[in-house]
Scaffold this active site. Structure first.
Site, PDB file in Angstrom:
ATOM      1  N   GLU A  43      12.053   3.518   4.414  1.00  0.00           N
ATOM      2  CA  GLU A  43      10.954   3.238   5.347  1.00  0.00           C
ATOM      3  C   GLU A  43      11.407   2.463   6.557  1.00  0.00           C
ATOM      4  O   GLU A  43      11.925   1.356   6.451  1.00  0.00           O
ATOM      5  CB  GLU A  43       9.893   2.434   4.639  1.00  0.00           C
ATOM      6  CG  GLU A  43       9.183   3.283   3.639  1.00  0.00           C
ATOM      7  CD  GLU A  43       8.254   2.458   2.813  1.00  0.00           C
ATOM      8  OE1 GLU A  43       8.549   1.283   2.609  1.00  0.00           O
ATOM      9  OE2 GLU A  43       7.245   3.027   2.387  1.00  0.00           O
ATOM     10  N   ASN A  87       4.603  -1.404   5.767  1.00  0.00           N
ATOM     11  CA  ASN A  87       4.236  -2.130   4.549  1.00  0.00           C
ATOM     12  C   ASN A  87       3.194  -3.208   4.767  1.00  0.00           C
ATOM     13  O   ASN A  87       2.696  -3.791   3.815  1.00  0.00           O
ATOM     14  CB  ASN A  87       5.488  -2.722   3.916  1.00  0.00           C
ATOM     15  CG  ASN A  87       6.352  -1.638   3.338  1.00  0.00           C
ATOM     16  OD1 ASN A  87       5.882  -0.880   2.506  1.00  0.00           O
ATOM     17  ND2 ASN A  87       7.562  -1.525   3.815  1.00  0.00           N
ATOM     18  N   THR A 120       8.655   4.127  -5.291  1.00  0.00           N
ATOM     19  CA  THR A 120       9.104   4.705  -6.546  1.00  0.00           C
ATOM     20  C   THR A 120      10.259   5.648  -6.297  1.00  0.00           C
ATOM     21  O   THR A 120      10.264   6.390  -5.333  1.00  0.00           O
ATOM     22  CB  THR A 120       7.975   5.495  -7.229  1.00  0.00           C
ATOM     23  OG1 THR A 120       6.947   4.592  -7.584  1.00  0.00           O
ATOM     24  CG2 THR A 120       8.476   6.177  -8.490  1.00  0.00           C
ATOM     25  N   THR A 134      -6.013   1.661   3.606  1.00  0.00           N
ATOM     26  CA  THR A 134      -7.171   2.346   4.212  1.00  0.00           C
ATOM     27  C   THR A 134      -7.766   3.349   3.248  1.00  0.00           C
ATOM     28  O   THR A 134      -7.135   3.709   2.274  1.00  0.00           O
ATOM     29  CB  THR A 134      -6.753   3.055   5.507  1.00  0.00           C
ATOM     30  OG1 THR A 134      -5.518   3.725   5.266  1.00  0.00           O
ATOM     31  CG2 THR A 134      -6.566   2.051   6.621  1.00  0.00           C
ATOM     32  N   THR A 172       6.197  11.611  -1.716  1.00  0.00           N
ATOM     33  CA  THR A 172       4.991  10.897  -1.279  1.00  0.00           C
ATOM     34  C   THR A 172       5.084  10.714   0.240  1.00  0.00           C
ATOM     35  O   THR A 172       4.734  11.622   0.975  1.00  0.00           O
ATOM     36  CB  THR A 172       4.822   9.555  -2.018  1.00  0.00           C
ATOM     37  OG1 THR A 172       6.025   8.811  -1.919  1.00  0.00           O
ATOM     38  CG2 THR A 172       4.489   9.783  -3.476  1.00  0.00           C
TER      39      THR A 172
END
Lengths: 408, 408
Positions: free
Chosen positions: B277, B403, B191, B408, B152
């Protein structure tokens, strides 16, 4: 129940002081709370396996169940990870306060908060204790000074006083408290300290039980960053100065007294979150209709502790997925397919999930609600009768900045 | 044991494909892994009470213990919080893949990752399945395409293949895996997906047990932000294409095979953290000499999960207090006064605590060590013989940004 002025000084038979002893550069760093008669004492302490010296010391004192006369608190140094010397210093502090106040050392509790791993500057502490003992009085100014002296990086004083009429005894008693929050200390460790005093007469074991359940529903339901400190301490003293007759559990008077006590705990806990590091929003997660209180608490606490939920609210994002996800791993029982989830603030209210299924919503409307500083998340679980709230704050750039800065 | 080229394609008897079905705008979003013969299957899934439809579906399929032939994975949509429709869609996906591959639906496992609360675009998914089934082949390019299609917001592909010689059987078998990490999905949910395949012959129950213990020491020992997703899935397939004789637990061959399997799990888990992240540093917390393995794991995991530890490392701060504090509330047993704590990186090593007491250290020297991208924290506990590592990353402004951004 109604609020009273003067913080700790609203309570009969208690004097207080807050002074600058020189542990910190310029701010007040030593607080003293003194009862003019023996007080029943109760304490709840950190569950961290690493325990600061004053926590070890206070547990020992409280084990006897004997009355207590004073609480001495220093800020600027946590007396944690200080080995044998730390334990010795904690007991020397208690002895010095006892000697200055004409008490025995076993009647004094001590707390410390601040930088860890550094021995206390005992010369300054000891001379500060003499100054504080001489300054202690029952006045709003002295009470405010004590509330200031326990702070570290907190940005405001946290104090409250509530009066409650006990109709069976025909008297009015007062419950007051001060607290310090989860500012990082010279960035080292978040510590929660709270002191609740009352002029009601309560047996030590009843006070301990009341404090325990009150902390469960207040201080244990807040989170700024999920870390549990080595110094967390909540102490309650009840000296009976308003009325020498005991308030006994099971009576209407005790229920009213307990309500005031809980209101003091809850207020202080919420104030701590409001002053959370870098917090831009105050978030309440409320679980309604859980099967058990434990389920409701686990669910509520997981929501306000989740970094993903916290960053979403910082971003003013109506991200119900993260809320439901946090509930899912909380360990609390619920049926996802039954949840009605609502967000609200003073700008309005909006249903995000009906029976676990997303409800199409207007993003602009959601943003209007989330732009406010105080947000309520309500999950109706439809499982039973139990409700619980937890309080937290968002996770901001500022939090990372405060906690990521190189120690200077 | 030695590494092999070609990711999943290094394993005999498996074909794969990764294509763009149109769930995402432009990137690959549908992966297929197909065994040319029945394969023993094992799965470990999220413990979250909120479970995505494909997780519910796969658990059901695996319960029978029957062999599996294919795994179908889509990215871009998590098929989570999608109610009855979601469960139906998961099974329609399996049926469509089975029909395109000439299998029965009960031989196909499905996974989804991406935005939650939105029904799958089934027309695109179904046409994509036909394309993927036609494209599936055993080639490094197809294997790489499958590894890409499960991603992703990951910034790099995570794949590995290891060959191991089994001397008792006299054969060489291969274990390979792909994974996707904890990127936020259209920011909704982190995930973890991982697929491990091997051409060794392993009984389904042995594979399940091996996968379970392997996940405990790898995927369960990493944390990017402490949140557990609704879609987390690790699936293993063993098809025996290299050797039809079973590798049996208790033998030397099984031990060698398990080592390779664990190495694949550990590599994929560490790669996920490395791609966390906003991560700027990769942190390993290693506990040595714990009384039990469970203690070692709890202690290591608490250190890399603590926001205070994470922000300290982001700030390149040798903050041993936060590390010791996290160990203290972890639930793992240890004696704080016995801990030797060391930080190290390729720029050197430094003792911060000796037997629980701070060791004076040179801040410049510490900064040199902490400036590196990979940091090892070692705590020697002196309690027993058990060791464990956990892997995490720092908490940066970028994490909050990723985060906290408005959807959007």
């Amino acid at each position: 129940m109604k609020s009273a002025e003067g913080g700790l000084s609203a309570v009969q038979g208690f004097a207080s002081a807050g002074i600058h002893a020189g542990i910190k550069k310029a701010k007040k760093d030593l607080a003293l709370i003194v009862s003019n008669r023996p007080a029943a004492a109760a304490g709840v302490f950190t569950t961290n396996r690493v325990q600061a010296a004053p926590v070890v010391y206070d547990r020992q004192v409280l084990k006897s169940g004997a009355p207590v006369r004073a609480i001495l608190v220093n800020s600027g140094n946590a007396n944690a990870c200080t080995g044998e010397q730390g334990i010795k210093d904690a007991s020397v502090m208690a002895e010095a306060a006892a000697s200055a106040l004409g008490l025995s050392a076993s009647e004094v509790l001590v707390s410390s908060t601040g930088v860890i791993g550094v021995p206390l500057p005992m010369d300054r502490v000891l001379s500060g204790i003499r100054t504080a003992a001489a300054a202690a009085e029952r006045s709003p100014a002295a009470a405010r000074a004590a509330a200031e002296a326990i702070l570290t990086t907190d940005t405001f004083v946290k104090e409250i006083a509530l009066e409650v009429q006990l109709p069976q005894a025909g008297v009015t008693v007062t419950v007051a408290g001060i607290a310090k929050g989860s500012g990082m200390i010279h960035p080292n460790m978040a510590t929660l300290l709270a002191y609740i005093i009352t002029d009601a007469q309560v047996a030590a074991e009843d006070l301990q039980q009341l404090l325990g359940s009150s902390v469960q529903a207040s201080f244990n339901m807040i989170s700024v960053d999920g870390d549990t400190s080595t110094n967390d301490t909540v102490i309650a003293l009840a000296n009976g100065a308003a009325d020498a007759r005991r308030v006994v559990p099971g009576t209407g008077d005790f229920r009213l007294f307990a309500e005031a006590f809980d209101a003091v705990s809850r207020h202080l806990a919420r104030e701590i979150v409001r002053d959370g590091e870098g917090a831009t929003k105050f978030i309440e997660a409320r679980m309604e209709g859980a099967r058990t209180l434990e389920d409701a608490r686990l669910l509520a606490k997981a929501v306000i502790t989740s970094n993903l939920v916290k960053t979403a609210f910082f971003g003013e994002d109506a991200n119900w997925g993260r809320i439901l996800c946090a509930m899912g791993y909380s360990g609390g029982a619920f049926s996802p397919e039954q949840v009605d989830l609502t967000i609200s603030s003073r700008s309005g209210s909006m249903l995000l999930l009906r029976e676990g299924t997303p409800v199409p919503f207007d993003e602009a409307e959601a943003l209007k609600i989330l732009k406010e500083k105080e947000i309520l998340i309500t999950a109706a679980l439809g499982e039973g009768e139990q409700n619980a709230s937890a309080w937290g704050c968002d996770l901001s750039y500022e939090y990372v900045k405060i906690n990521g800065e190189y120690r200077t």
